[in-house]
Write an enzyme that holds these catalytic residues in place. Sequence first.
Site, PDB file in Angstrom:
ATOM      1  N   ASP A   1     -35.367 -60.436  -2.487  1.00  0.00           N
ATOM      2  CA  ASP A   1     -35.471 -59.984  -1.086  1.00  0.00           C
ATOM      3  C   ASP A   1     -35.971 -61.124  -0.218  1.00  0.00           C
ATOM      4  O   ASP A   1     -35.545 -61.278   0.917  1.00  0.00           O
ATOM      5  CB  ASP A   1     -36.521 -58.872  -0.893  1.00  0.00           C
TER       6      ASP A   1
ATOM      7  N   HIS B   1     -39.134 -57.733  -3.961  1.00  0.00           N
ATOM      8  CA  HIS B   1     -38.389 -58.243  -5.116  1.00  0.00           C
ATOM      9  C   HIS B   1     -38.217 -59.735  -4.832  1.00  0.00           C
ATOM     10  O   HIS B   1     -38.067 -60.139  -3.674  1.00  0.00           O
ATOM     11  CB  HIS B   1     -36.969 -57.682  -5.200  1.00  0.00           C
TER      12      HIS B   1
HETATM   13  C1  XUL Z   1     -34.884 -48.106  -6.622  1.00  0.00           C
HETATM   14  C2  XUL Z   1     -36.300 -48.368  -6.357  1.00  0.00           C
HETATM   15  C3  XUL Z   1     -36.687 -49.811  -6.336  1.00  0.00           C
HETATM   16  C4  XUL Z   1     -38.005 -50.089  -6.949  1.00  0.00           C
HETATM   17  C5  XUL Z   1     -38.336 -51.556  -7.068  1.00  0.00           C
HETATM   18  O1  XUL Z   1     -34.529 -46.786  -6.567  1.00  0.00           O
HETATM   19  O2  XUL Z   1     -37.071 -47.479  -6.138  1.00  0.00           O
HETATM   20  O3  XUL Z   1     -36.625 -50.249  -5.034  1.00  0.00           O
HETATM   21  O4  XUL Z   1     -39.034 -49.478  -6.234  1.00  0.00           O
HETATM   22  O5  XUL Z   1     -37.401 -52.249  -7.800  1.00  0.00           O
END
Ligand code: XUL
Length: 437
Positions: A104, A101
């Site tokens: 992150d 993300h």
């Molecule tokens: C949340 C989840 C996230 C997504 C990316 O449950 O799975 O980490 O994979 O935003």
Amino acid sequence: MPAAFPTISKIKFEGPKSRNPLAFKHYNAKEVVAGKTMHDHLRFAVVYWHTFRGTGSDPFGAGTMQRPWDDGSNTVANAQNRARVAFEFIEKLGAPYYCWHDRDVAPEGATLGESNKNFDAVAGVLKEEQQRTGVKLLWGTANLFSNPRFVHGASTSCNADVFAFAAAQVKKAMEVTHELGGEGYTFWGGREGYQTLLNTDMKREQAHLARLLHLAVAYKKQIGFKGQFYIEPKPKEPTKHQYDSDAAACLNFLREYDLLPHFKLNIETNHATLAGHSMQHELEVAGAAKALGSIDANTGDELLGWDTDQFPTNIYLTTYTMLSVLKYGGFTTGGVNFDAKVRRESFEPLDLFYAHIGGMDAFARGLKIAAAIHKDGRLAEFVKQRYASWDTGIGKKIESGKATMKEIEAYILKQGEVAPNTSGRQEYLENLINEFI
Ligand code: XUL
Ligand code: CO
């Protein structure tokens, strides 16, 4: 920079007889299974969020993770150092991909402009490290759920300015994904749902979510980003109902808003079970619609009803997962992304290695078993035979749309009663699977 994992060297394949906990027993990247190397079948990815940002905190207590390389500051310098540590880990593990993300990898600033600057500064290090190691970006995504501005959702917020902020964040995250040669971009609707229908205009919120996705599709074309877009279904948590609740709901949403040609699904095991489905069910729903793109590999706990994101070690789970993945032609842009976190009690850096090695070995076994079941052919043949009545006569006529109600009625009046003449053979089939496990 001193090594963050000085006592660990590159994880090697030592075979099933090895008792070395820092070796693969089944994942042999170069081994060919069903016409492709394991490396190319599985396309393993390490997630930045759990593995390098997870603290081990839970609603009842503070973080527990020991991460000696991290100085705990929210600075760009710390983030850049962490990026180098991440690549040391991924390289030693031998995973070919990673995912992030935006928030992150780099600290969020006081304004979007500042955040973008921070993001660029860390993305520069990610690019250098990708080039140094050959590790590639499977997909990027924007975190549109942690900051309090997203309390009512991002694109589905009641506040248009929040939509605008989210769209601007997605624009930047897509640009950085493109810059880093990302093979995909994922939309997980973190808070795109509702807590109560009393304050919610559902129709309007869903149309706004579709608007964001259309904007992203247009922008993708504009910047020449060729990666695959994914939607990641999840039924609840953090909201009580997420609009992307399961694979079927996502497909319906994408069709309703003319988005289906631009998206595939990223199916996550723990999300499937939260939705009251099995992983296999979700993969079959996605695969049947030609929309099976990638998987977030993890597992929940039978006795805990939330998204625990544990590392997958259950061979039945990985076998059924790979049976469906192989059935629909395998991964092209997607892969097996470990959206999984070590337990709060597993706080040493070493545990990160054990967790990923276990997950990779479990998937390698699942792949080998699934390939053997496909090669054996009895399972597929059983299913084919089960529907044999549709291949000739009245079945063929109905399936091809050539039979009218009147003809069907005439046929069955002549036929008389229809006896249940074929067994489902569930136990036989379960035993057949066990022959290979
Ligand atoms: C949340 C989840 C996230 C997504 C990316 O449950 O799975 O980490 O994979 O935003
Ligand atoms: Co996920």
